[in-house]
Design a protein around this motif. Structure first.
Motif, PDB file in Angstrom:
ATOM      1  N   UNK A 167      41.624  40.056  65.245  1.00  0.00           N
ATOM      2  CA  UNK A 167      41.749  38.621  65.522  1.00  0.00           C
ATOM      3  C   UNK A 167      41.445  37.797  64.274  1.00  0.00           C
ATOM      4  N   UNK A 168      40.423  38.221  63.532  1.00  0.00           N
ATOM      5  CA  UNK A 168      40.075  37.490  62.300  1.00  0.00           C
ATOM      6  C   UNK A 168      41.287  37.403  61.381  1.00  0.00           C
ATOM      7  N   UNK A 169      41.938  38.557  61.192  1.00  0.00           N
ATOM      8  CA  UNK A 169      43.096  38.560  60.290  1.00  0.00           C
ATOM      9  C   UNK A 169      44.260  37.761  60.874  1.00  0.00           C
ATOM     10  N   UNK A 170      44.514  37.957  62.172  1.00  0.00           N
ATOM     11  CA  UNK A 170      45.689  37.315  62.808  1.00  0.00           C
ATOM     12  C   UNK A 170      45.532  35.798  62.837  1.00  0.00           C
ATOM     13  N   UNK A 171      44.380  35.332  63.310  1.00  0.00           N
ATOM     14  CA  UNK A 171      44.201  33.875  63.436  1.00  0.00           C
ATOM     15  C   UNK A 171      44.097  33.217  62.066  1.00  0.00           C
ATOM     16  N   UNK A 172      43.499  33.929  61.106  1.00  0.00           N
ATOM     17  CA  UNK A 172      43.422  33.348  59.755  1.00  0.00           C
ATOM     18  C   UNK A 172      44.828  33.144  59.205  1.00  0.00           C
ATOM     19  N   UNK A 173      45.684  34.153  59.459  1.00  0.00           N
ATOM     20  CA  UNK A 173      47.074  34.040  58.983  1.00  0.00           C
ATOM     21  C   UNK A 173      47.781  32.886  59.691  1.00  0.00           C
ATOM     22  N   UNK A 174      47.526  32.741  60.999  1.00  0.00           N
ATOM     23  CA  UNK A 174      48.170  31.642  61.744  1.00  0.00           C
ATOM     24  C   UNK A 174      47.736  30.288  61.191  1.00  0.00           C
ATOM     25  N   UNK A 175      46.472  30.187  60.828  1.00  0.00           N
ATOM     26  CA  UNK A 175      46.014  28.913  60.260  1.00  0.00           C
ATOM     27  C   UNK A 175      46.694  28.685  58.910  1.00  0.00           C
ATOM     28  N   UNK A 176      46.753  29.745  58.096  1.00  0.00           N
ATOM     29  CA  UNK A 176      47.376  29.616  56.770  1.00  0.00           C
ATOM     30  C   UNK A 176      48.861  29.288  56.906  1.00  0.00           C
TER      31      UNK A 176
END
Ligand code: 2RA
Length: 336
Positions: A167-176
């Motif tokens: 989730x950390x990686x996925x949501x960080x990418x979505x924010x970026x």
């Protein structure tokens, strides 16, 4: 004789690290059994060049097993403990289920190895934050007794499981990518965010994770009156915990001696370059065994206290490595 070893919870992040460590450390495995839930049954994992199929855990799974490395959560450990004990196997449990049970040793091999042989079939692996802290406190308190510890933790997503890391990686990418505005990420999302550890709040307004550090550290160091307070924080880091530690001793502790003692302590390394303002970071310890310590300094507000910073891999020494090292402590002396 070769040992029959089972990993209960073999599909989780810690379970997979246990498997890797048994191979990496040439643990004397004669037969390996991988146990998980119905959902993971049938998965294939690799051990020493052979494929091993994950089995669904049943009451018959533990027959003729010598050692169970359990990392499937407290409810699963509680569910199978009696079955495991009646099979005669040794259970090394990574969950918090039995850590404070007076009949269950709570072990960090570099700290209290002699407690391990007092087991009655179950040995508990301490909480990851506790292992990292105890590894550093133990050699220091043996030199000058500790009076009080104040610790703040910066805990990686891995402590909340593989899903939290994803989730950390996925949501960080979505924010970026602009898909999810920073203000709209989940209340407990780690994407560009941090939060007080969200384990259940106790009546004293400390969370469960903080009280684990208090109670488990006291048990491991054999000091039920040890004065310790903790603030646990989840931070956007994948798999290594960091801790800021203030340690008050019964008298002044020379910084130079602290460096010398910790440099010589098993499982600990000093990692710093003061000229370049370089101190331990999660990326320095990820995938490695040692706990890295740096920036040991005199507390300017208290002549009897030192401050220090540490980082350690949560999945490795914080869980799987410590468990395998406990098992190594108890290998039959007569093993070929
Ligand atoms: C955490 N220590 O990091 C817990 C997991 N074992 O949340």
């Amino acid at each position: 004789r070769p040992l029959t070893v089972a990993i209960l919870g073999s599909s989780g992040a810690v379970g997979k690290e246990l498997l890797a460590l048994l191979e990496e450390r040439s643990f004397p495995v004669g037969k390996l059994i991988l146990l998980a839930s119905h959902r993971s049954a049938g998965d294939i994992q690799s051990f020493c060049g052979t494929e091993v199929k994950v089995e669904e855990t049943t009451k018959d799974s533990f027959k003729n097993v010598d050692l169970i490395l359990a990392s499937a959560g407290s409810s699963i450990s509680r569910k199978w403990k009696d079955t495991i004990q009646s099979s005669g196997a040794l259970m090394i449990d990574n969950s918090s289920a039995f850590r404070m049970d007076e009949n269950v040793p709570l072990i960090v091999p570099e700290v209290n190895p002699s407690d391990a042989i007092k087991h009655k079939g179950v040995i508990s692996n301490p909480n990851c934050t506790t292992i990292l802290l105890a590894l550093v406190l133990s050699p220091l308190t043996r030199h000058i007794p500790i009076k009080r510890i104040v610790v703040s933790t910066y805990q990686s997503a891995s402590g909340a499981g593989a899903m939290a890391m994803e989730e950390l990686e996925k949501l960080s990418q979505e924010v970026l990518d602009g898909k999810t505005p920073k203000s709209k990420v989940l209340p407990y999302s780690l994407a560009f965010n941090l939060f007080l550890h969200n384990s259940p709040l106790q009546s004293n307004n400390y969370c469960e994770e903080e009280m684990k550090m208090v109670n488990e550290t006291r048990k491991i160091l054999g000091d039920p009156e040890l004065s310790l307070t903790a603030t646990c924080v989840r931070v956007p880091v994948l798999r290594a915990h960091s801790e800021s530690v203030n340690i008050e001793f019964t008298k002044p502790f020379p910084v130079k001696e602290a460096y010398e003692i910790l440099e010589a302590s098993p499982g600990v390394e000093i990692l710093e370059d003061l000229e370049n303002n370089r101190f331990p970071m999660p990326q320095d310890v990820t995938g490695r065994d040692p706990i890295s310590v740096g920036r040991i300094r005199q507390d300017i507000s208290n002549p009897n206290a030192l401050e220090l910073w540490l980082c350690g891999d949560q999945i490795r020494k914080g869980a799987a490595l410590n468990a395998v090292q406990i098992a190594e402590l108890l290998l039959p002396k007569n093993y070929e």
